[in-house]
Design an enzyme around this catalytic site. Structure first.
Site, PDB file in Angstrom:
ATOM      1  N   ASP A  29      50.049  54.746  56.119  1.00 31.81           N
ATOM      2  CA  ASP A  29      51.213  53.872  55.948  1.00 31.81           C
ATOM      3  C   ASP A  29      52.074  54.435  54.798  1.00 31.81           C
ATOM      4  OD1 ASP A  29      52.989  51.837  55.535  1.00 31.81           O
ATOM      5  OD2 ASP A  29      51.482  50.270  55.226  1.00 31.81           O
ATOM      6  N   GLU A  78      49.640  75.314  33.372  1.00 28.84           N
ATOM      7  CA  GLU A  78      48.258  75.397  33.850  1.00 28.84           C
ATOM      8  C   GLU A  78      48.236  76.091  35.217  1.00 28.84           C
ATOM      9  OE1 GLU A  78      46.397  71.733  35.264  1.00 28.84           O
ATOM     10  OE2 GLU A  78      48.118  70.639  34.492  1.00 28.84           O
ATOM     11  N   CYS A 110      47.987  69.190  31.693  1.00 29.46           N
ATOM     12  CA  CYS A 110      49.394  68.728  31.626  1.00 29.46           C
ATOM     13  C   CYS A 110      49.857  68.466  30.196  1.00 29.46           C
ATOM     14  CB  CYS A 110      49.571  67.439  32.407  1.00 29.46           C
ATOM     15  SG  CYS A 110      49.083  67.566  34.111  1.00 29.46           S
ATOM     16  N   THR A 151      50.771  63.665  45.804  1.00 28.82           N
ATOM     17  CA  THR A 151      51.249  63.721  44.411  1.00 28.82           C
ATOM     18  C   THR A 151      51.650  65.144  44.016  1.00 28.82           C
ATOM     19  OG1 THR A 151      49.107  64.140  43.353  1.00 28.82           O
ATOM     20  CG2 THR A 151      49.653  61.837  43.824  1.00 28.82           C
ATOM     21  N   SER A 200      39.987  59.992  37.105  1.00 25.36           N
ATOM     22  CA  SER A 200      41.054  60.556  36.264  1.00 25.36           C
ATOM     23  C   SER A 200      42.077  59.482  35.893  1.00 25.36           C
ATOM     24  CB  SER A 200      41.745  61.741  36.959  1.00 25.36           C
ATOM     25  OG  SER A 200      42.564  61.308  38.028  1.00 25.36           O
ATOM     26  N   HIS A 232      53.522  60.642  30.916  1.00 23.54           N
ATOM     27  CA  HIS A 232      53.161  61.722  31.848  1.00 23.54           C
ATOM     28  C   HIS A 232      53.037  61.071  33.228  1.00 23.54           C
ATOM     29  CE1 HIS A 232      51.276  64.825  34.037  1.00 23.54           C
ATOM     30  NE2 HIS A 232      50.115  64.186  34.130  1.00 23.54           N
ATOM     31  N   LYS A 241      51.455  50.880  35.072  1.00 27.29           N
ATOM     32  CA  LYS A 241      50.095  50.470  34.691  1.00 27.29           C
ATOM     33  C   LYS A 241      49.858  50.740  33.206  1.00 27.29           C
ATOM     34  CE  LYS A 241      48.083  51.709  39.158  1.00 27.29           C
ATOM     35  NZ  LYS A 241      47.546  50.505  39.758  1.00 27.29           N
ATOM     36  N   ASN A 276      54.432  65.652  40.957  1.00 28.09           N
ATOM     37  CA  ASN A 276      53.865  66.015  39.648  1.00 28.09           C
ATOM     38  C   ASN A 276      54.271  67.442  39.289  1.00 28.09           C
ATOM     39  OD1 ASN A 276      52.336  66.118  37.327  1.00 28.09           O
ATOM     40  ND2 ASN A 276      50.374  65.683  38.326  1.00 28.09           N
ATOM     41  N   SER A 309      44.406  66.362  31.640  1.00 28.92           N
ATOM     42  CA  SER A 309      43.013  66.153  32.030  1.00 28.92           C
ATOM     43  C   SER A 309      42.106  67.077  31.242  1.00 28.92           C
ATOM     44  CB  SER A 309      42.855  66.428  33.527  1.00 28.92           C
ATOM     45  OG  SER A 309      43.418  65.375  34.255  1.00 28.92           O
TER      46      SER A 309
HETATM   47  P1  HMG Z   1      43.980  57.287  46.960  1.00 33.30           P
HETATM   48  O1  HMG Z   1      42.546  57.170  47.255  1.00 33.30           O
HETATM   49  O2  HMG Z   1      44.790  58.004  47.946  1.00 33.30           O
HETATM   50  O3  HMG Z   1      44.754  55.956  46.841  1.00 33.30           O
HETATM   51  O4  HMG Z   1      44.063  57.966  45.524  1.00 33.30           O
HETATM   52  P2  HMG Z   1      44.309  54.433  46.582  1.00 33.30           P
HETATM   53  O5  HMG Z   1      43.495  53.952  47.694  1.00 33.30           O
HETATM   54  O6  HMG Z   1      43.783  54.261  45.182  1.00 33.30           O
HETATM   55  O7  HMG Z   1      45.765  53.827  46.704  1.00 33.30           O
HETATM   56  C1  HMG Z   1      46.739  54.152  45.781  1.00 33.30           C
HETATM   57  C2  HMG Z   1      47.570  52.901  45.518  1.00 33.30           C
HETATM   58  O8  HMG Z   1      48.280  52.565  46.716  1.00 33.30           O
HETATM   59  C3  HMG Z   1      46.704  51.670  45.203  1.00 33.30           C
HETATM   60  O9  HMG Z   1      47.428  50.917  44.249  1.00 33.30           O
HETATM   61  C4  HMG Z   1      46.646  50.919  46.522  1.00 33.30           C
HETATM   62  O10 HMG Z   1      46.431  49.526  46.379  1.00 33.30           O
HETATM   63  C5  HMG Z   1      48.050  51.208  47.043  1.00 33.30           C
HETATM   64  P3  HMG Z   1      46.683  50.357  42.918  1.00 33.30           P
HETATM   65  O11 HMG Z   1      45.609  49.462  43.407  1.00 33.30           O
HETATM   66  O12 HMG Z   1      46.106  51.590  42.227  1.00 33.30           O
HETATM   67  O13 HMG Z   1      47.773  49.702  42.173  1.00 33.30           O
HETATM   68  N1  HMG Z   1      48.175  51.080  48.510  1.00 33.30           N
HETATM   69  C6  HMG Z   1      49.246  50.534  49.116  1.00 33.30           C
HETATM   70  N2  HMG Z   1      50.373  49.998  48.608  1.00 33.30           N
HETATM   71  C7  HMG Z   1      51.294  49.532  49.508  1.00 33.30           C
HETATM   72  N3  HMG Z   1      51.118  49.591  50.849  1.00 33.30           N
HETATM   73  C8  HMG Z   1      50.011  50.125  51.371  1.00 33.30           C
HETATM   74  C9  HMG Z   1      49.006  50.639  50.507  1.00 33.30           C
HETATM   75  N4  HMG Z   1      47.802  51.226  50.682  1.00 33.30           N
HETATM   76  C10 HMG Z   1      47.310  51.506  49.454  1.00 33.30           C
HETATM   77  N5  HMG Z   1      49.860  50.183  52.711  1.00 33.30           N
HETATM   78  C11 HMG Z   1      44.907  58.984  43.557  1.00 33.30           C
HETATM   79  C12 HMG Z   1      45.099  57.873  44.581  1.00 33.30           C
HETATM   80  C13 HMG Z   1      45.944  58.864  42.468  1.00 33.30           C
HETATM   81  C14 HMG Z   1      43.505  58.867  42.955  1.00 33.30           C
HETATM   82  C15 HMG Z   1      45.065  60.350  44.303  1.00 33.30           C
HETATM   83  O14 HMG Z   1      46.396  60.495  44.727  1.00 33.30           O
HETATM   84  C16 HMG Z   1      44.695  61.547  43.464  1.00 33.30           C
HETATM   85  O15 HMG Z   1      43.541  61.958  43.416  1.00 33.30           O
HETATM   86  N6  HMG Z   1      45.692  62.174  42.779  1.00 33.30           N
HETATM   87  C17 HMG Z   1      45.505  63.339  41.926  1.00 33.30           C
HETATM   88  C18 HMG Z   1      44.921  62.976  40.570  1.00 33.30           C
HETATM   89  C19 HMG Z   1      45.861  62.148  39.738  1.00 33.30           C
HETATM   90  O16 HMG Z   1      47.055  62.114  39.947  1.00 33.30           O
HETATM   91  N7  HMG Z   1      45.316  61.492  38.694  1.00 33.30           N
HETATM   92  C20 HMG Z   1      46.111  60.693  37.777  1.00 33.30           C
HETATM   93  C21 HMG Z   1      45.554  60.655  36.354  1.00 33.30           C
HETATM   94  S1  HMG Z   1      45.024  62.254  35.750  1.00 33.30           S
HETATM   95  C22 HMG Z   1      46.476  63.058  35.256  1.00 33.30           C
HETATM   96  O17 HMG Z   1      47.494  62.454  35.126  1.00 33.30           O
HETATM   97  C23 HMG Z   1      46.385  64.517  35.017  1.00 33.30           C
HETATM   98  C24 HMG Z   1      46.995  65.393  36.082  1.00 33.30           C
HETATM   99  O18 HMG Z   1      48.400  65.344  36.017  1.00 33.30           O
HETATM  100  C25 HMG Z   1      46.507  66.840  35.927  1.00 33.30           C
HETATM  101  C26 HMG Z   1      46.536  67.513  34.565  1.00 33.30           C
HETATM  102  O19 HMG Z   1      46.378  66.959  33.493  1.00 33.30           O
HETATM  103  O20 HMG Z   1      46.652  68.731  34.605  1.00 33.30           O
HETATM  104  C27 HMG Z   1      46.593  64.970  37.486  1.00 33.30           C
END
Ligand code: HMG
Length: 389
Positions: A29, A78, A110, A151, A200, A232, A241, A276, A309
């Site tokens: 979706d 990175e 990052c 992302t 993360s 970030h 959040k 990102n 991270s």
């Molecule tokens: P996921 O499993 O795809 O998603 O992982 P989810 O099931 O947690 O859903 C995401 C959100 O969408 C949730 O909202 C759901 O409720 C909502 P929340 O509960 O969190 O508020 N949702 C919906 N909303 C509306 N309509 C719908 C619907 N369905 C679900 N139909 C995850 C999400 C971010 C974990 C994944 O994308 C991921 O692994 N991303 C990469 C890692 C990342 O970005 N981490 C963030 C923190 S770490 C960081 O910032 C460092 C980084 O930049 C790297 C570095 O430092 O080098 C990553």
């Protein structure tokens, strides 16, 4: 003496994939991406762009004077392209910067751009006539069809750091938090990052609280002293959040209606469209806030949270300078985003699969749409960069 960001330029490649197209392809979706993550589009890097060309294309508007007086170039990334040579030296060459210049590459996921910015500020503080060029440049890649895929993104930000800056004067107080964790990493043998995504996100949100608490203690300021906050942005909803967490730290139960969005929403638009850009993400968000905020932010304080991270977090702040609007590259940023070409799903996947060859042969790369600089190919194991035709 005031030290900080005198000029700020952001660049993202000329191609993007609408996440609506990705959602359809993956059977998800679209609201999950657009509402749940807060992402609308993903910037895509063509085969003749890499972190060097992204960086050079971002820096070019800041060094049209030949970079006179720039005696430090710090390149944060990175997505490194060489285990030895600093990517900044390629940019130094392309920009024709003075030979009397200290050049190095910096890494901590990052967070690297913030290390570079703070180091540059410290150097300018020691030698106020210095001008430093800080560049953050990255390409975010995850496995196809993985949770991280929507992302993905790319981009670079170049900042001139000087005494008496015209855009943002940095405050000396910061709040730091370091922790040895495995939330996201990329072993040398992989082009795509590995990530424990939900872990993360939890770590990011825990780190913002700890770093902010230390910042508040060091500065005596509360969240209410910050006119806006930039975070970030691995995906833009994380800013909401994070800000909500910081508002809750005030000890008051209630958060006013619209209070979170009022502090963060103007800083999200660019990242929502590029995805990102790792080290560049926070500074891209700052550029967006300054370019797009209708209120005059002169003399007002902005909070910034940098997360890498692994993990490192830093909360810091700066005061927006009078007349800052005259020194922004708002129109250039707007044009660049508006003029990007939309990809089909298949074109995105083809570009994703066209990795830089690792077999040691010579290559000439086809010309795609790029900024003024492109990655022309490889000769004798050496990358060749050139002006785009
Ligand atoms: P996921 O499993 O795809 O998603 O992982 P989810 O099931 O947690 O859903 C995401 C959100 O969408 C949730 O909202 C759901 O409720 C909502 P929340 O509960 O969190 O508020 N949702 C919906 N909303 C509306 N309509 C719908 C619907 N369905 C679900 N139909 C995850 C999400 C971010 C974990 C994944 O994308 C991921 O692994 N991303 C990469 C890692 C990342 O970005 N981490 C963030 C923190 S770490 C960081 O910032 C460092 C980084 O930049 C790297 C570095 O430092 O080098 C990553």
């Amino acid at each position: 003496m005031k030290v900080g960001i005198d000029q700020l330029s952001f660049y993202t490649p000329r191609y993007f994939l609408p996440l609506e197209v990705l959602a359809r392809q993956r059977g998800v979706d679209y609201a999950k991406f657009a509402v749940g993550l807060g992402q609308e589009q993903m910037g895509v890097t063509p085969p003749d762009e890499d972190i060097v060309t992204l960086a050079a294309n971002a820096a070019e508007p800041l060094v049209r004077d030949g970079g006179a007086g720039i005696d430090l170039l710090l390149f944060a990334t990175e997505s490194g392209i060489d285990q030895s040579k600093a990517a900044g030296l390629f940019v130094h060459g392309l920009m024709g910067l003075p030979a009397e210049c200290r050049v190095a590459e910096i890494k901590e996921a990052c967070y690297g751009g913030t290390v570079a910015l703070q180091m540059a500020a410290a150097m300018v503080m020691r030698r106020p006539a210095s001008r430093a060029l800080v560049i953050a440049s990255d390409i975010a890649r995850y496995d196809l069809a993985s949770p991280g895929e929507p992302t993905q993104g790319c981009g670079a930000v170049a900042m001139l750091v000087t005494a008496n800056p015209r855009i943002l004067a940095l405050d000396p107080e910061v709040g730091l938090h370091a922790e040895d964790v495995m939330d996201f990493w990329r072993p040398n043998y992989r082009d795509e990052a590995l990530v424990d995504g939900k872990y993360s996100t939890r770590l990011y949100l825990g780190t913002v609280e700890k770093a902010f608490a230390r910042y508040a203690q060091a500065s005596g300021r509360s969240i209410d002293d910050l006119a806006r906050c930039c975070y970030h942005l691995p995906f833009t909803n994380i800013a909401r959040k994070a800000h909500e967490r910081l508002l809750k730290l005030r000890g008051r139960a209630e958060i006013g209606p619209g209070e979170v969005d009022a502090a963060v929403v103007e800083a999200l638009g660019y990242n929502r469209r590029t995805g990102n850009s790792y080290c560049a993400s926070l500074y891209q968000s700052l550029a967006c806030l300054l370019d797009q905020c209708e209120d005059d932010l002169s003399e007002r304080r902005v909070g910034l949270f940098s997360y890498g991270s692994g993990s490192m977090g830093e909360f810091f702040s700066g005061v927006v300078q009078p007349e800052y609007r005259q020194h922004l590259l708002r129109e250039q940023h707007k044009r660049m985003l508006a003029e990007r070409s939309e990809l089909t799903y298949q074109e995105y996947e083809d570009m994703f699969q066209m990795k830089v060859p690792q077999d040691g042969w010579d290559y000439v790369f086809a010309q795609y749409r790029t900024g003024p600089f492109r990655f022309g190919g490889i000769t004798g194991h050496k990358r060749r960069y050139e002006r785009a035709a």
